[in-house]
Design an enzyme around this catalytic site. Structure first.
Site, PDB file in Angstrom:
ATOM      1  N   TYR A 102      -8.918  -0.062   9.938  1.00 26.04           N
ATOM      2  CA  TYR A 102      -7.815  -0.945   9.534  1.00 26.04           C
ATOM      3  C   TYR A 102      -7.728  -2.161  10.466  1.00 26.04           C
ATOM      4  O   TYR A 102      -7.678  -3.303  10.008  1.00 26.04           O
ATOM      5  CB  TYR A 102      -6.501  -0.167   9.528  1.00 26.04           C
TER       6      TYR A 102
HETATM    7  N1  NAD Z   1       3.325  -1.677   5.707  1.00 29.83           N
HETATM    8  C1  NAD Z   1       3.047  -2.092   6.932  1.00 29.83           C
HETATM    9  O1  NAD Z   1       3.499  -1.521   7.931  1.00 29.83           O
HETATM   10  C2  NAD Z   1       2.154  -3.288   7.121  1.00 29.83           C
HETATM   11  C3  NAD Z   1       2.092  -3.882   8.390  1.00 29.83           C
HETATM   12  C4  NAD Z   1       1.268  -4.999   8.572  1.00 29.83           C
HETATM   13  C5  NAD Z   1       0.532  -5.506   7.522  1.00 29.83           C
HETATM   14  N2  NAD Z   1       0.617  -4.885   6.305  1.00 29.83           N
HETATM   15  C6  NAD Z   1      -0.193  -5.439   5.226  1.00 29.83           C
HETATM   16  O2  NAD Z   1       0.672  -5.891   4.199  1.00 29.83           O
HETATM   17  C7  NAD Z   1       0.008  -5.829   2.938  1.00 29.83           C
HETATM   18  C8  NAD Z   1       0.883  -5.104   1.945  1.00 29.83           C
HETATM   19  O3  NAD Z   1       1.086  -3.785   2.417  1.00 29.83           O
HETATM   20  P1  NAD Z   1       2.255  -2.851   1.873  1.00 29.83           P
HETATM   21  O4  NAD Z   1       2.817  -2.169   3.035  1.00 29.83           O
HETATM   22  O5  NAD Z   1       3.109  -3.619   0.966  1.00 29.83           O
HETATM   23  O6  NAD Z   1       1.382  -1.784   1.050  1.00 29.83           O
HETATM   24  P2  NAD Z   1       1.662  -1.022  -0.321  1.00 29.83           P
HETATM   25  O7  NAD Z   1       0.793   0.176  -0.293  1.00 29.83           O
HETATM   26  O8  NAD Z   1       3.134  -0.839  -0.541  1.00 29.83           O
HETATM   27  O9  NAD Z   1       1.150  -2.065  -1.413  1.00 29.83           O
HETATM   28  C9  NAD Z   1      -0.214  -2.398  -1.540  1.00 29.83           C
HETATM   29  C10 NAD Z   1      -0.493  -2.728  -2.991  1.00 29.83           C
HETATM   30  O10 NAD Z   1      -1.874  -3.117  -3.089  1.00 29.83           O
HETATM   31  C11 NAD Z   1      -2.389  -2.521  -4.270  1.00 29.83           C
HETATM   32  N3  NAD Z   1      -3.843  -2.397  -4.146  1.00 29.83           N
HETATM   33  C12 NAD Z   1      -4.534  -1.536  -3.376  1.00 29.83           C
HETATM   34  N4  NAD Z   1      -5.856  -1.662  -3.587  1.00 29.83           N
HETATM   35  C13 NAD Z   1      -5.993  -2.649  -4.507  1.00 29.83           C
HETATM   36  C14 NAD Z   1      -7.112  -3.231  -5.164  1.00 29.83           C
HETATM   37  N5  NAD Z   1      -8.368  -2.809  -4.904  1.00 29.83           N
HETATM   38  N6  NAD Z   1      -6.896  -4.210  -6.076  1.00 29.83           N
HETATM   39  C15 NAD Z   1      -5.626  -4.616  -6.362  1.00 29.83           C
HETATM   40  N7  NAD Z   1      -4.530  -4.088  -5.795  1.00 29.83           N
HETATM   41  C16 NAD Z   1      -4.715  -3.122  -4.867  1.00 29.83           C
HETATM   42  C17 NAD Z   1      -1.695  -1.165  -4.367  1.00 29.83           C
HETATM   43  O11 NAD Z   1      -1.751  -0.617  -5.690  1.00 29.83           O
HETATM   44  C18 NAD Z   1      -0.279  -1.533  -3.937  1.00 29.83           C
HETATM   45  O12 NAD Z   1       0.509  -1.915  -5.049  1.00 29.83           O
HETATM   46  C19 NAD Z   1      -1.315  -5.134   3.221  1.00 29.83           C
HETATM   47  O13 NAD Z   1      -2.343  -6.096   3.363  1.00 29.83           O
HETATM   48  C20 NAD Z   1      -1.073  -4.428   4.526  1.00 29.83           C
HETATM   49  O14 NAD Z   1      -2.268  -4.169   5.232  1.00 29.83           O
HETATM   50  C21 NAD Z   1       1.408  -3.821   6.071  1.00 29.83           C
END
Ligand code: NAD
Length: 279
Positions: free
Chosen positions: A154
């Site tokens: 990650y």
């Molecule tokens: N949640 C955290 O703590 C956090 C912290 C820092 C960064 N992020 C980043 O923020 C972004 C959003 O994360 P989140 O927490 O909302 O996650 P989440 O799991 O709630 O949402 C991610 C979405 O991406 C979709 N997805 C996954 N693979 C896919 C693909 N191949 N094609 C199209 N859609 C796809 C999933 O179906 C889901 O709807 C990500 O890039 C994550 O790495 C999250």
């Protein structure tokens, strides 16, 4: 006139817009008057967001797209046409120690979090350059600034995302395209992706609220800000990397960063909808 990209009347594409930060960004962008294009690998998640946006009188279209499939991305992009803002948000986490991980888990993290940045951005950038307007948003992470235990894939993917975004910014500036970039480095967010993580100092390093991060992202798009690091303490982490390694490691220990994943129960292997085709 704002230096960034005004959202009223803009066309905004959000990948992974069916859940978490992407969903909230889509909802709030629609509230600010944007036409929102939601791409998600999960049709059910995308459909739910479409219903939410329509219920508030917003403008939205939803496509089921696996952003790791370069051909599917090109086909879907042709149907969408020009957009003013691309939010590269789709992301996955595996949360395994390197000793326990699998080939599939590593490949999936890299495909969604890194390779898709190229497929999606390359599909829409020519139109933005031609029109000399728009913003490309890349959602990295605090793990795109420092390494974290149980995040070898990650964190590496998020460092790659940050490198992608910074290099793209350099290209856009060097070629005076008028296209802006924004890279986002949030600490943990309460979306469920990282359920179970713990933070030792909740005031200094809080688990962020999804709506706060989405609001900050959209504010940055509109104001033209090009880097967003949340919460503020995370800004010192890359600076601390200049310290000798033992001192840096000790700081990470004191902040509890490498123990945050000890009780991780988040969206490991969140393969929604199984094998996908395209829109
Ligand atoms: N949640 C955290 O703590 C956090 C912290 C820092 C960064 N992020 C980043 O923020 C972004 C959003 O994360 P989140 O927490 O909302 O996650 P989440 O799991 O709630 O949402 C991610 C979405 O991406 C979709 N997805 C996954 N693979 C896919 C693909 N191949 N094609 C199209 N859609 C796809 C999933 O179906 C889901 O709807 C990500 O890039 C994550 O790495 C999250």
């Amino acid at each position: 006139m704002a230096r960034g990209t005004a959202l009223a009347g803009a066309r905004v594409l959000v990948t992974g817009g069916g859940s978490g930060l992407g969903r909230r960004t889509a909802l709030l962008a629609a509230e600010r008057g944007a036409h929102v294009v939601v791409w998600d690998v999960s049709a059910a998640r995308g459909d739910a967001v479409r219903d939410e946006v329509l219920a508030t009188g917003g403008s939205v279209e939803v496509h089921r797209v696996d952003v790791t499939d370069a051909d599917a991305v090109r086909t879907a992009a042709d149907r969408v046409g020009d957009v003013d803002v691309v939010v590269n948000n789709a992301g996955v986490v595996s949360g395994r120690r390197l000793l326990d991980t699998t080939d599939d888990a590593v490949e999936r993290t890299m495909a969604v979090n890194v390779l898709a940045l190229y497929w999606v951005t390359r599909a829409f950038l020519p139109g933005m350059v031609r029109r000399r307007r728009g913003t490309v948003v890349t959602v990295s992470s605090a793990a795109g600034l420092v390494g974290v235990a149980r995040q070898t894939d990650y964190a590496a993917s998020k460092w790659a995302a940050a490198g992608f975004a910074e290099s793209l910014r350099a290209e856009m500036r060097a070629e005076r395209t008028g296209v802006r970039t924004l890279v986002v480095h949030p600490y943990y967010i309460d979306t469920g992706m990282f359920d179970g993580v713990r933070t030792r100092f909740p005031r200094l390093l809080p688990i962020l609220a999804e709506a706060d991060v989405a609001t900050a992202v959209l504010d940055a798009v509109e104001s033209g800000r090009e880097r967003l690091v949340l919460p503020p303490l995370v800004r010192v982490l890359p600076v601390a990397r200049a310290l000798p390694v033992p001192v840096f490691d000790r700081l990470m220990d004191v902040l509890g960063v490498n123990r945050t994943m000890d009780h991780f129960t988040g969206r490991r292997d969140d393969v929604v909808g199984g094998p996908t085709t395209s829109v």
